[in-house]
Design a protein around this motif. Structure first.
Motif, PDB file in Angstrom:
ATOM      1  N   THR A  46      77.836 -41.685  30.377  1.00  0.00           N
ATOM      2  CA  THR A  46      78.373 -40.885  31.470  1.00  0.00           C
ATOM      3  C   THR A  46      79.607 -41.563  32.044  1.00  0.00           C
ATOM      4  OG1 THR A  46      77.781 -39.685  33.496  1.00  0.00           O
ATOM      5  CG2 THR A  46      76.894 -41.931  33.258  1.00  0.00           C
ATOM      6  N   PHE A  47      80.137 -40.988  33.084  1.00  0.00           N
ATOM      7  CA  PHE A  47      81.301 -41.541  33.753  1.00  0.00           C
ATOM      8  C   PHE A  47      80.882 -42.670  34.683  1.00  0.00           C
ATOM      9  CE2 PHE A  47      82.100 -37.097  32.775  1.00  0.00           C
ATOM     10  CZ  PHE A  47      83.318 -37.178  32.111  1.00  0.00           C
ATOM     11  N   ASP A  48      81.848 -43.468  35.126  1.00  0.00           N
ATOM     12  CA  ASP A  48      81.573 -44.482  36.135  1.00  0.00           C
ATOM     13  C   ASP A  48      81.730 -43.847  37.521  1.00  0.00           C
ATOM     14  OD1 ASP A  48      84.333 -44.359  36.595  1.00  0.00           O
ATOM     15  OD2 ASP A  48      84.707 -46.434  36.021  1.00  0.00           O
ATOM     16  N   ALA A  49      81.630 -44.648  38.562  1.00  0.00           N
ATOM     17  CA  ALA A  49      81.665 -44.145  39.935  1.00  0.00           C
ATOM     18  C   ALA A  49      82.980 -43.457  40.289  1.00  0.00           C
ATOM     19  CB  ALA A  49      81.396 -45.288  40.909  1.00  0.00           C
ATOM     20  N   GLU A  50      84.058 -43.762  39.571  1.00  0.00           N
ATOM     21  CA  GLU A  50      85.358 -43.139  39.842  1.00  0.00           C
ATOM     22  C   GLU A  50      85.572 -41.868  39.022  1.00  0.00           C
ATOM     23  OE1 GLU A  50      88.627 -45.982  39.814  1.00  0.00           O
ATOM     24  OE2 GLU A  50      87.134 -47.554  40.138  1.00  0.00           O
ATOM     25  N   GLY A  51      84.687 -41.601  38.081  1.00  0.00           N
ATOM     26  CA  GLY A  51      84.762 -40.374  37.302  1.00  0.00           C
ATOM     27  C   GLY A  51      85.982 -40.243  36.414  1.00  0.00           C
ATOM     28  N   VAL A  52      86.585 -41.352  36.022  1.00  0.00           N
ATOM     29  CA  VAL A  52      87.772 -41.440  35.166  1.00  0.00           C
ATOM     30  C   VAL A  52      88.997 -40.808  35.818  1.00  0.00           C
ATOM     31  CG1 VAL A  52      88.794 -40.862  32.926  1.00  0.00           C
ATOM     32  CG2 VAL A  52      86.478 -41.708  33.038  1.00  0.00           C
ATOM     33  N   SER A  53      88.900 -39.555  36.196  1.00  0.00           N
ATOM     34  CA  SER A  53      90.054 -38.862  36.790  1.00  0.00           C
ATOM     35  C   SER A  53      89.816 -38.517  38.252  1.00  0.00           C
ATOM     36  CB  SER A  53      90.329 -37.581  36.004  1.00  0.00           C
ATOM     37  OG  SER A  53      89.203 -36.718  36.097  1.00  0.00           O
TER      38      SER A  53
END
Length: 167
Positions: A46-53
């Protein structure tokens, strides 16, 4: 006709692909957990806490894997970590895609040395054939290919290099 069908199908989704819609963390967590258990999944990426974008839906996925509200539905009480509190099935690991700065995101050739020297648990580098396949897959979703996604497809490190960390 197709637009009406797509709009109708979007209304049925509990989790629309829309950064303006805040997904309920508990609902996402319960849905993910159900799919993990039913399908015997042993690795969640999944994404990290910043959500990539910074996309709110990406951040919601991370929060859902990481946290679930306590079961009384009040939203009160302390968060319970899905991963660290053992809510995921035994043997199920979680990898998070690491967000990088805008400069690193779009200068992938310059990012390669940095990625190779940085700390991460897993580093995936796509071959030219895999990049071509990813571009072909993106071209199947013409409605998603607005100008900034076209730039993304050609210049983003995420089309070529992905660094991940275990939770």
């Amino acid at each position: 006709m197709l637009e009406k069908e797509l709009e109708k199908s979007r209304e049925k989704y509990e989790f629309p692909d829309d950064p303006g819609v805040q997904w309920d963390t508990e609902s996402v967590a319960n849905t993910l957990l159900q799919h993990i258990q039913v399908n015997g999944i042993n690795l969640v990426v999944t994404f990290d806490a910043e959500g990539v974008s910074g996309h709110s839906n990406h951040v919601a996925l991370y929060k859902a894997v990481r946290y679930a509200s306590l079961g009384d539905g009040s939203g009160k009480g302390s968060p319970m970590a899905l991963h660290s509190e053992g809510k995921l099935p035994t043997g199920c690991s979680v990898l998070t895609l690491q967000s990088v700065s805008m400069l690193r995101k779009y200068l992938y050739l310059l990012d390669l040395p940095w990625s190779l020297l940085s700390s991460q648990d897993a580093l995936f580098m796509l071959t030219s054939k895999e990049v071509a396949q990813a571009k072909k897959a993106m071209s199947c979703h013409q409605s998603q290919l607005v100008w900034f996604r076209r730039l993304y497809v050609h210049f983003s490190r995420y089309m070529r290099i992905n660094s991940l960390q275990f939770l």
